[in-house]
Design a protein around this motif. Sequence first.
Motif, short mmCIF file in Angstrom:
data_model
loop_
_atom_site.label_atom_id
_atom_site.label_comp_id
_atom_site.label_asym_id
_atom_site.label_seq_id
_atom_site.Cartn_x
_atom_site.Cartn_y
_atom_site.Cartn_z
N ALA A 1 -28.78 -52.30 9.20
CA ALA A 1 -30.22 -52.31 8.89
C ALA A 1 -30.74 -50.90 8.66
CB ALA A 1 -30.98 -52.98 10.04
N VAL A 2 -30.26 -49.94 9.47
CA VAL A 2 -30.68 -48.54 9.31
C VAL A 2 -30.26 -48.01 7.94
CG1 VAL A 2 -30.25 -46.18 10.12
CG2 VAL A 2 -30.68 -48.01 11.77
N LEU A 3 -29.10 -48.49 7.43
CA LEU A 3 -28.54 -47.98 6.17
C LEU A 3 -28.69 -48.98 5.02
CD1 LEU A 3 -25.33 -46.50 7.79
CD2 LEU A 3 -27.19 -45.17 6.80
N ALA A 4 -29.58 -49.94 5.18
CA ALA A 4 -29.70 -51.01 4.18
C ALA A 4 -30.28 -50.53 2.86
CB ALA A 4 -30.55 -52.15 4.74
N ASP A 5 -31.21 -49.58 2.92
CA ASP A 5 -31.90 -49.14 1.70
C ASP A 5 -31.60 -47.66 1.44
OD1 ASP A 5 -33.52 -48.77 -0.47
OD2 ASP A 5 -35.41 -48.91 0.64
N LEU A 6 -30.83 -47.39 0.39
CA LEU A 6 -30.50 -46.01 0.01
C LEU A 6 -31.29 -45.56 -1.22
CD1 LEU A 6 -26.58 -46.03 0.34
CD2 LEU A 6 -28.29 -45.81 2.14
N SER A 7 -32.19 -46.40 -1.68
CA SER A 7 -32.85 -46.15 -2.97
C SER A 7 -33.79 -44.95 -2.95
CB SER A 7 -33.63 -47.39 -3.42
OG SER A 7 -34.64 -47.71 -2.49
N THR A 8 -34.18 -44.48 -1.76
CA THR A 8 -35.09 -43.33 -1.71
C THR A 8 -34.35 -42.01 -1.49
OG1 THR A 8 -35.40 -43.66 0.67
CG2 THR A 8 -36.97 -44.75 -0.79
N LEU A 9 -33.04 -42.07 -1.32
CA LEU A 9 -32.28 -40.86 -1.03
C LEU A 9 -32.15 -39.95 -2.24
CD1 LEU A 9 -29.32 -42.24 1.14
CD2 LEU A 9 -31.50 -41.28 1.91
N LYS A 10 -32.12 -38.65 -1.99
CA LYS A 10 -31.86 -37.64 -3.02
C LYS A 10 -30.42 -37.17 -2.86
CE LYS A 10 -36.09 -37.61 -4.63
NZ LYS A 10 -36.39 -38.13 -5.99
N VAL A 11 -29.59 -37.48 -3.82
CA VAL A 11 -28.14 -37.30 -3.71
C VAL A 11 -27.73 -35.84 -3.53
CG1 VAL A 11 -26.04 -37.40 -5.09
CG2 VAL A 11 -27.50 -39.40 -4.91
N MET A 12 -28.18 -34.96 -4.41
CA MET A 12 -27.66 -33.60 -4.41
C MET A 12 -28.04 -32.78 -3.17
SD MET A 12 -25.65 -33.85 -6.74
CE MET A 12 -24.97 -32.26 -6.30
#
Length: 525
Positions: A502-513
Amino acid sequence: MDEGTDVSLTIAQVVLRLRGSHLHSQLERQAKECLHQPEIKLEFLKEDVRAFLKTSGWEKKLENAVYREMHVQPPPSLPTAPPEHLKEPLAYMRGAQASWETRIHKSLNSMCTELGVSLARKRPAVEQKELANKWNEMGTDETDLSRFRPVYAPKDFLEVLIGLRNSNHHGSEEVSAQSHWGLIQVPLNVRDVPQMREVYPELSLTNGQLGIDDNAHLHPDLFESKHVDMGKKVVSEQDSAAAQQYSRQGCPTGLRANLWALILNSTNQSQDVMHYEQLKAGVIQYDLLVDNLIYKDVKLTASNDDYYFVFEDFLYQVLLCFSRDTAVLEHFGYNSASPPKAFIQGNVEVEECAVVYPPNGVIPFHGFSMYVAPLCFLYNEPSKLYSVFREMYIRYFFRLHSISSSPSGIVSLCLQFERLLQAHLPQLFYHLRQIGAQPLRIAFKWMVRAFSGYLSTDQLLLLWDRVLGYDSLEIVAVLAAAVFAFRAENLMEVTSLASAEAVLADLSTLKVMPLIQIFLFATAI
């Protein structure tokens, strides 16, 4: 082999492969045509022809073709080396891959038997005409796919990788206790952070990067302006090697499509368009069982994705053509996998009646269509989209669903991820392991799809810039570890696998670099 022999074998291999290519015939034709030009002198024939090919751009095309072969084909080995060693040098990896393939084939055959359908059939004329008419709107078709199921899902594949063992290897005292914490228990060499810092110097915190909002040493707008100008120059010079080096710092949105095609040497010339049209004709003429697996996969994944549902028709077109493309078979020369075979008209075990099925040798699994989906943002011409995807697959994506010892293979990526996390966040790793939430069980689905469908598209494309730039999928494992590091504080509070997911369910807001840079270059060693 000494260095001279190695170079000679490489040259011979590249010459042999290019000799049968369309580029070779084009070069021959251009060379013959230039003989009629008055500036070509008989006494300087060789030099003059070479100079003509250089000034007319053909020499650069040849260089790009050679560069492509150097990246795709495995390094040459001694002529006495067994063919299977070219595919995979480790016997236990070959055995595991063969067993996995047998399992997939059984799954496909049992589906045929249960549903009473054939692997392939010729479509009736009426059906052919109907499909040709709706080629650009296949997403509107409401075919009942409820009886079809994916041949396998990533979690099935993970269980196989967890069971991998080298029977000749016994743990030594030198192996740290931490290495036994993870799920992957095979002795492969993977890089640690100090080694990665040497391999990825362009990603250091002092260098400008596309995908970074601020930089203490260089204003982002200034860097981006200069970087775009450099990108335009690289595209104009049509140099694959320069494009690859350039993409290590990210590709500008407006140039990415051209830069990726240049790196992959995907030219989309008339013969490429013709090849795509021939594949399309094959789709219209014949119906394959794997077509239903493709339809089902797109419906289950991309069609339900906020970013990719609009590309449903493109995905059907590309993937159906891909399944018929026998040119894809060439990658089995350096892939640990072998193409599956079917037998014509019940002649089981009669080798003369065996044919590769599907024709490209690749059985799609749950999530396979997500390898194509992000490319739809870059290419709106089906033949161009197709040729770039095919090249991406035979260079990179096949490694994510085959068992091998390759540094870019999924086994190495899993081991890399676990080692990085154990080395830099041992408390977190131990905590998650103790509550039955092994980190790899969460991260595997990200890595097997190279994060497609998990990151926002702009961030995913920045990640794939670096995959192409460094000609390696290793950065995918680094990002997976960086995500855990970023969410470490929250993960230390969880008490079950479900709550960790649940903590790692949504990665869509992460900035990769920023995540990758901080993990690699701000982590204390």
